[in-house]
Design a protein around this motif. Structure first.
Motif, short mmCIF file in Angstrom:
data_model
loop_
_atom_site.label_atom_id
_atom_site.label_comp_id
_atom_site.label_asym_id
_atom_site.label_seq_id
_atom_site.Cartn_x
_atom_site.Cartn_y
_atom_site.Cartn_z
N UNK A 171 0.80 -1.22 0.00
CA UNK A 171 0.00 0.00 0.00
C UNK A 171 0.84 1.28 0.00
N UNK A 172 2.14 1.17 0.29
CA UNK A 172 2.99 2.36 0.38
C UNK A 172 3.12 3.01 -0.98
N UNK A 173 2.78 4.31 -1.05
CA UNK A 173 2.84 5.01 -2.33
C UNK A 173 2.86 6.51 -2.13
N UNK A 174 2.57 7.23 -3.19
CA UNK A 174 2.62 8.70 -3.14
C UNK A 174 1.70 9.27 -2.05
N UNK A 175 0.49 8.73 -1.95
CA UNK A 175 -0.44 9.22 -0.94
C UNK A 175 0.11 9.00 0.47
N UNK A 176 0.69 7.83 0.72
CA UNK A 176 1.27 7.52 2.03
C UNK A 176 2.38 8.50 2.38
N UNK A 177 3.30 8.71 1.45
CA UNK A 177 4.47 9.55 1.72
C UNK A 177 4.04 10.98 2.02
N UNK A 178 3.18 11.55 1.17
CA UNK A 178 2.83 12.95 1.34
C UNK A 178 1.92 13.17 2.55
N UNK A 179 1.00 12.25 2.79
CA UNK A 179 0.13 12.38 3.97
C UNK A 179 0.97 12.31 5.24
N UNK A 180 1.91 11.37 5.30
CA UNK A 180 2.71 11.20 6.51
C UNK A 180 3.78 12.28 6.66
N UNK A 181 4.17 12.89 5.56
CA UNK A 181 5.08 14.04 5.68
C UNK A 181 4.36 15.21 6.37
N UNK A 182 3.11 15.43 5.97
CA UNK A 182 2.37 16.59 6.47
C UNK A 182 1.58 16.31 7.75
N UNK A 183 1.24 15.05 8.01
CA UNK A 183 0.32 14.74 9.11
C UNK A 183 0.70 13.49 9.88
N UNK A 184 0.23 13.44 11.11
CA UNK A 184 0.21 12.18 11.85
C UNK A 184 -1.06 11.45 11.44
N UNK A 241 11.89 9.37 5.27
CA UNK A 241 13.17 10.04 5.54
C UNK A 241 14.09 9.99 4.33
N UNK A 242 14.10 8.85 3.62
CA UNK A 242 14.95 8.73 2.43
C UNK A 242 14.44 9.61 1.30
N UNK A 243 13.11 9.69 1.13
CA UNK A 243 12.56 10.58 0.10
C UNK A 243 12.93 12.03 0.39
N UNK A 244 12.88 12.42 1.66
CA UNK A 244 13.26 13.78 2.03
C UNK A 244 14.73 14.04 1.70
N UNK A 245 15.56 13.05 1.99
CA UNK A 245 16.99 13.17 1.69
C UNK A 245 17.22 13.37 0.18
N UNK A 246 16.51 12.58 -0.62
CA UNK A 246 16.64 12.69 -2.08
C UNK A 246 16.11 14.03 -2.57
N UNK A 247 14.97 14.46 -2.05
CA UNK A 247 14.37 15.72 -2.49
C UNK A 247 15.26 16.91 -2.13
N UNK A 248 15.86 16.88 -0.94
CA UNK A 248 16.75 17.97 -0.55
C UNK A 248 17.95 18.07 -1.48
N UNK A 249 18.51 16.93 -1.84
CA UNK A 249 19.68 16.94 -2.73
C UNK A 249 19.29 17.41 -4.12
N UNK A 250 18.18 16.90 -4.63
CA UNK A 250 17.74 17.31 -5.96
C UNK A 250 17.41 18.81 -6.00
N UNK A 251 16.76 19.30 -4.97
CA UNK A 251 16.40 20.71 -4.92
C UNK A 251 17.65 21.59 -4.86
N UNK A 252 18.65 21.18 -4.09
CA UNK A 252 19.88 21.97 -3.98
C UNK A 252 20.66 21.96 -5.29
N UNK A 253 20.63 20.82 -6.00
CA UNK A 253 21.42 20.69 -7.23
C UNK A 253 20.73 21.35 -8.43
N UNK A 254 19.38 21.22 -8.48
CA UNK A 254 18.69 21.66 -9.70
C UNK A 254 17.57 22.68 -9.42
N UNK A 255 16.75 22.37 -8.47
CA UNK A 255 15.72 23.31 -8.09
C UNK A 255 14.47 23.28 -8.93
N UNK A 256 14.56 22.80 -10.17
CA UNK A 256 13.40 22.72 -11.05
C UNK A 256 13.32 21.33 -11.68
#
Length: 279
Positions: A162-175, A261-276
């Protein structure tokens, strides 16, 4: 004349017939209704918003507890009945509107954060949750009745089916808390699946802060664009295999195994390197 469902209060005489195009299934079990309201724990002075009140099954108990309530109802044929049913509650306000386009931040205004409640139609539950997550700054908490499968996705863990986009974004923003199952027999007409009550409480501070929430949303969407493919393939042009390895994430993994936590790590690196996002 339709037969009443055993153990469920029948529709009132002249009641509105549920409309399939609106995904309507009216909750009629008084025991379930009371249990939902107990889980919400509404209190005087709170600002409660109910999405899809239908025939007011939960509305009355909420109004009795808090004294005022904003209801958002898409079906214009239900609105006059709601206004008549709750005419003696001066704090009852009904908005004939589509919740998917409703401005929750404007409704809050300068007031206290909203407590959002709803028996969400199965056909719009996922986009509506994303719409509400975007308005999380105006929301104290959310209690929804959803298809059980959707709640399982919201509360899923990495590595599960069941782990997917909805899981990641909901749990990033909410308990996320799954509360209890509601069987089909509690509704008229009966849905073909079990429902479940879920509580979403926006984090004051995310457990894994990201440099840019939109960057996280974009990277997670891209990562799950083809679930059966690996991160190496899905993130081609975003993060190369060497960078993934450097960040401690095997490029041969599939997205459903990657933690928040790993998705956040990847997003931070991608955002710092490219931003778009890549074109």
């Amino acid at each position: 004349m339709s037969r009443p469902v055993p153990g469920v209060d029948p529709l009132p005489t002249g009641g509105h017939r549920a409309r399939k195009r609106f995904g309507q299934n009216f909750l009629r079990d008084s025991g379930v209704i009371s249990r939902i309201v107990r889980a919400i724990r509404p209190r005087p002075g709170e600002r409660v918003v109910e999405i899809g009140p239908g025939q007011g099954a939960i509305t009355e108990l909420l109004l009795d507890a808090v004294g005022e309530l904003d209801a958002i109802e898409l079906d214009r044929d239900l609105v006059p009945g709601l206004r008549t049913q709750f005419f003696n509650y001066p704090g009852f306000r009904v908005h004939q509107a589509d919740a998917l386009a409703f401005d929750f931040a404007a409704l809050k205004g300068e007031g206290v954060p909203l407590r959002v409640v709803g028996n969400l139609p199965y056909n719009i539950s996922t986009p509506l949750i994303f719409h509400l997550l975007a308005a999380r700054g105006s929301i104290f908490d959310m209690h929804f009745m959803l298809q059980k499968e959707v709640v399982e996705r919201l509360a899923a863990t990495p590595g599960s089916g069941q782990w997917g986009r909805l899981s990641v974004m909901a749990q990033y923003h909410c308990r996320v808390e799954s509360l209890f199952v509601v069987p089909p027999e509690a509704f008229v007409p009966r849905p073909k699946v079990d429902s479940m009550i879920v509580r979403l409480v926006p984090h004051e501070t995310p457990p894994h802060p990201v440099d840019d929430a939109e960057a996280l949303a974009a990277l997670v969407r891209q990562s799950f664009s083809q679930r059966r493919k690996t991160l190496r393939n899905n993130l081609k042009g975003w993060l190369d295999a060497d960078t993934l390895t450097e960040l401690g994430v095997d490029p041969g993994r599939r997205p459903e195994t990657v933690s928040l936590e790993e998705f956040v790590r990847l997003a931070n690196r991608w955002h710092r390197d490219r931003g778009e996002p890549p074109a």
